[in-house]
Design a protein around this motif. Structure first.
Motif, PDB file in Angstrom:
ATOM      1  N   UNK A   1       0.830  -1.213   0.000  1.00 47.17           N
ATOM      2  CA  UNK A   1       0.000   0.000   0.000  1.00 47.17           C
ATOM      3  C   UNK A   1       0.863   1.261   0.000  1.00 47.17           C
ATOM      4  N   UNK A   2       1.923   1.246   0.818  1.00 49.33           N
ATOM      5  CA  UNK A   2       2.757   2.454   0.905  1.00 49.33           C
ATOM      6  C   UNK A   2       3.466   2.709  -0.426  1.00 49.33           C
ATOM      7  N   UNK A   3       3.880   1.638  -1.111  1.00 55.16           N
ATOM      8  CA  UNK A   3       4.476   1.830  -2.446  1.00 55.16           C
ATOM      9  C   UNK A   3       3.431   2.402  -3.400  1.00 55.16           C
ATOM     10  N   UNK A   4       2.191   1.903  -3.295  1.00 53.03           N
ATOM     11  CA  UNK A   4       1.129   2.418  -4.170  1.00 53.03           C
ATOM     12  C   UNK A   4       0.844   3.887  -3.857  1.00 53.03           C
ATOM     13  N   UNK A   5       0.885   4.247  -2.559  1.00 51.23           N
ATOM     14  CA  UNK A   5       0.677   5.650  -2.182  1.00 51.23           C
ATOM     15  C   UNK A   5       1.789   6.529  -2.771  1.00 51.23           C
ATOM     16  N   UNK A   6       3.021   6.030  -2.647  1.00 48.63           N
ATOM     17  CA  UNK A   6       4.155   6.788  -3.184  1.00 48.63           C
ATOM     18  C   UNK A   6       3.973   6.990  -4.686  1.00 48.63           C
ATOM     19  N   UNK A   7       3.563   5.926  -5.353  1.00 49.44           N
ATOM     20  CA  UNK A   7       3.375   6.011  -6.805  1.00 49.44           C
ATOM     21  C   UNK A   7       2.269   7.013  -7.149  1.00 49.44           C
ATOM     22  N   UNK A   8       1.182   6.970  -6.380  1.00 51.21           N
ATOM     23  CA  UNK A   8       0.067   7.888  -6.632  1.00 51.21           C
ATOM     24  C   UNK A   8       0.506   9.339  -6.423  1.00 51.21           C
ATOM     25  N   UNK A   9       1.245   9.582  -5.350  1.00 47.73           N
ATOM     26  CA  UNK A   9       1.698  10.951  -5.059  1.00 47.73           C
ATOM     27  C   UNK A   9       2.687  11.427  -6.120  1.00 47.73           C
ATOM     28  N   UNK A  10       3.543  10.509  -6.555  1.00 50.63           N
ATOM     29  CA  UNK A  10       4.513  10.848  -7.603  1.00 50.63           C
ATOM     30  C   UNK A  10       3.772  11.246  -8.879  1.00 50.63           C
ATOM     31  N   UNK A  11       2.694  10.509  -9.170  1.00 49.95           N
ATOM     32  CA  UNK A  11       1.906  10.816 -10.365  1.00 49.95           C
ATOM     33  C   UNK A  11       1.272  12.199 -10.252  1.00 49.95           C
ATOM     34  N   UNK A  12       0.710  12.496  -9.086  1.00 51.01           N
ATOM     35  CA  UNK A  12       0.073  13.799  -8.890  1.00 51.01           C
ATOM     36  C   UNK A  12       1.105  14.922  -9.028  1.00 51.01           C
ATOM     37  N   UNK A  13       2.286  14.722  -8.448  1.00 49.08           N
ATOM     38  CA  UNK A  13       3.305  15.771  -8.447  1.00 49.08           C
ATOM     39  C   UNK A  13       3.980  15.933  -9.808  1.00 49.08           C
ATOM     40  N   UNK A  14       4.010  14.868 -10.580  1.00 48.36           N
ATOM     41  CA  UNK A  14       4.654  14.955 -11.893  1.00 48.36           C
ATOM     42  C   UNK A  14       6.109  15.392 -11.771  1.00 48.36           C
ATOM     43  N   UNK A  15       6.483  16.441 -12.510  1.00 45.41           N
ATOM     44  CA  UNK A  15       7.882  16.875 -12.512  1.00 45.41           C
ATOM     45  C   UNK A  15       8.320  17.439 -11.161  1.00 45.41           C
ATOM     46  N   UNK A  16       7.332  17.765 -10.326  1.00 38.58           N
ATOM     47  CA  UNK A  16       7.703  18.331  -9.021  1.00 38.58           C
ATOM     48  C   UNK A  16       7.914  17.275  -7.938  1.00 38.58           C
ATOM     49  N   UNK A  17       7.852  15.994  -8.336  1.00 44.31           N
ATOM     50  CA  UNK A  17       8.064  14.915  -7.371  1.00 44.31           C
ATOM     51  C   UNK A  17       9.489  14.938  -6.835  1.00 44.31           C
ATOM     52  N   UNK A  18       9.636  14.562  -5.562  1.00 41.12           N
ATOM     53  CA  UNK A  18      10.985  14.429  -4.998  1.00 41.12           C
ATOM     54  C   UNK A  18      11.468  12.999  -5.242  1.00 41.12           C
ATOM     55  N   UNK A  19      12.790  12.830  -5.463  1.00 37.61           N
ATOM     56  CA  UNK A  19      13.309  11.458  -5.586  1.00 37.61           C
ATOM     57  C   UNK A  19      13.355  10.811  -4.205  1.00 37.61           C
ATOM     58  N   UNK A  20      13.340   9.472  -4.148  1.00 39.05           N
ATOM     59  CA  UNK A  20      13.434   8.817  -2.838  1.00 39.05           C
ATOM     60  C   UNK A  20      14.731   9.212  -2.144  1.00 39.05           C
ATOM     61  N   UNK A  21      14.677   9.372  -0.829  1.00 37.96           N
ATOM     62  CA  UNK A  21      15.891   9.692  -0.082  1.00 37.96           C
ATOM     63  C   UNK A  21      16.739   8.446   0.130  1.00 37.96           C
ATOM     64  N   UNK A  22      17.851   8.633   0.790  1.00 34.64           N
ATOM     65  CA  UNK A  22      18.665   7.484   1.209  1.00 34.64           C
ATOM     66  C   UNK A  22      18.299   7.188   2.654  1.00 34.64           C
ATOM     67  N   UNK A  23      17.920   5.950   2.905  1.00 37.58           N
ATOM     68  CA  UNK A  23      17.433   5.616   4.234  1.00 37.58           C
ATOM     69  C   UNK A  23      18.330   4.586   4.902  1.00 37.58           C
ATOM     70  N   UNK A  24      18.587   4.813   6.178  1.00 37.51           N
ATOM     71  CA  UNK A  24      19.346   3.859   6.985  1.00 37.51           C
ATOM     72  C   UNK A  24      18.531   3.594   8.249  1.00 37.51           C
ATOM     73  N   UNK A  25      18.066   2.381   8.398  1.00 35.64           N
ATOM     74  CA  UNK A  25      17.138   2.084   9.500  1.00 35.64           C
ATOM     75  C   UNK A  25      17.847   1.620  10.772  1.00 35.64           C
ATOM     76  N   UNK A  26      19.166   1.651  10.759  1.00 38.12           N
ATOM     77  CA  UNK A  26      19.958   1.384  11.967  1.00 38.12           C
ATOM     78  C   UNK A  26      19.517   0.121  12.697  1.00 38.12           C
TER      79      UNK A  26
END
Lengths: 228, 202
Positions: free
Chosen positions: A101-126
């Motif tokens: 679901x969270x991947x689908x949400x990310x995809x939906x938000x990316x679609x809405x934002x279009x060129x203004x979408x942010x790229x995924x950050x670098x994550x370290x979950x320690x």
């Protein structure tokens, strides 16, 4: 978004979510879920083009960019926990579905934002994604706070088309929170009214986890969604 | 599957309801969802807020009564009993909040009859899943029709309904969240689904 059967290809390039869904849920339920995800994404894109046609306001863009980075942070956490976490079956099932679901949400938000979408950050979950208890506790904190954040943002969005999309995500985050709370052995509900929480509160939670890491190649932070 | 159907014209919706639930139920349904626009994008106003929140109040009355009666007669034990107790208390708090908010404009509860759904734990749980999912979709569908102050109140209630839905779904072995986005039902669809439960007497 017409390629319904391959909806997860874009969301899940390594095929891990799809593979785990197939494994856990069996073909029938998996197909249903994939169709549901595809339908949801298509629908959001429809509303999104309406919003994009009118042009997203600066305010809505700022909110959605924050949410996109938050979805990436959570989605990646679920994917990693599935890979590293040695999860018991109930936790694994939840991580698979919630992660998808969270991947689908990310995809939906990316679609809405279009060129203004942010790229995924670098994550370290320690190590949080390698320890079931720590992972569950963290996931509950993020799901509870995401549902609260979406309430705070709902009344601040300019576009009603974007609001419609945000509303349909909001109740799913509340479902995730209740589900994970039950698995973690705490009451799925808090009180009769779920209160909102600001972006500043979410930013505090994210900073406290130190999950947003530096770009391994440049040493720069790449999470503009959390800085605005 | 499409969560935002093209809003059906009132006449078509009425014909459909008549065909499926009978004209008596249409009358009751018309009272429950009276005056709420099907369009998810009609302009918000305080008068429209009152109509929508009265619709929400009917759902909350129904849920509050459902849990109260089930706790007396459904033979609930263990976590299912705890769920009914906790959710019931929440629904009562929602009723109180909406009644206070609406003041003299608050409508009274519709006549209700839960039949077999409050006589055994399995039927109770199945009905609870239906009612909680229904409440989520109905509230969601009205979100964009509300003014901001009313929306702020509605989302605080609706995510609690979503938590109830997830909890009871998990209890009966259903996926607590089946889709990445919950549907947004029109008032017509929500009313129709509500009448289909058979809990609102014609």
């Amino acid at each position: 978004m017409n390629e319904r059967p391959s909806i997860l290809d874009g969301l899940d390039p390594e095929g891990r979510v799809r593979e785990s869904l197939l494994e856990t849920l069996g073909i029938g339920r998996t197909e249903l879920l994939l169709a549901a995800l595809a339908g949801a994404a298509t629908w959001t894109a429809g509303h999104a083009s309406h919003a994009a046609g009118a042009g997203l306001t600066e305010n809505d863009t700022r909110i959605l960019r924050f949410d996109l980075q938050l979805e990436y942070l959570q989605a990646t956490m679920y994917t990693q926990a599935l890979r590293l976490g040695h999860l018991r079956p109930a936790v694994r099932d939840a991580a698979r579905v919630v992660g998808a679901h969270e991947w689908a949400h990310a995809h939906a938000l990316k679609t809405i934002l279009g060129r203004r979408a942010v790229p995924p950050g670098f994550f370290d979950y320690h190590g949080v994604t390698e320890d079931e208890r720590a992972f569950l506790r963290t996931a509950v904190a993020f799901e509870d706070l995401t549902a609260a954040l979406l309430k705070y943002q709902a009344i601040r969005l300019d576009s009603r088309a974007v609001l419609a999309a945000a509303i349909s995500l909001h109740s799913v985050e509340a479902r995730h929170a209740a589900w994970l709370r039950r698995i973690a052995g705490v009451l799925p509900t808090l009180t009769a009214f779920d209160r909102p929480a600001s972006q500043a509160k979410m930013r505090d939670l994210i900073l406290s986890t130190h999950f947003v890491a530096e770009d391994p190649t440049t040493g720069a932070r790449r999470a503009p969604g959390f800085t605005g | 599957m499409h969560p935002h159907p093209a809003a059906p014209k009132t006449t078509r919706a009425n014909m459909l309801r008549r065909a499926i639930v009978g004209s008596g139920a249409v009358a009751a349904g018309a009272v429950v969802g009276a005056g709420i626009p099907d369009e998810s994008f009609s302009d918000p106003s305080p008068a429209q807020d009152a109509r929508i929140l009265n619709f929400a109040l009917q759902l909350e009355y129904l849920q509050a009564r459902f849990y109260a009666e089930a706790l007396r007669s459904a033979g609930l034990t263990g976590e299912l009993h705890e769920f009914a107790r906790v959710a019931g208390a929440h629904e009562r708090a929602h009723v109180a909040f909406l009644e206070k908010h609406l003041g003299r404009r608050a409508k009274t509860a519709p006549p209700l009859r839960f039949g077999e759904a409050i006589r055994d734990p399995h039927r109770f749980a199945a009905a609870a899943v239906t009612l909680e999912d229904l409440a989520v979709a109905a509230y969601n569908g009205q979100g964009t029709n509300l003014t901001r102050p009313a929306l702020a109140a509605a989302v605080e209630i609706l995510s609690v309904e979503a938590r109830h839905a997830a909890w009871v779904r998990d209890l009966v072995g259903k996926l607590p969240a089946t889709r990445a986005q919950d549907p947004l039902w029109s008032a017509t669809k929500a009313t129709h689904k509500l009448m289909q439960t058979g809990f609102v007497e014609a």
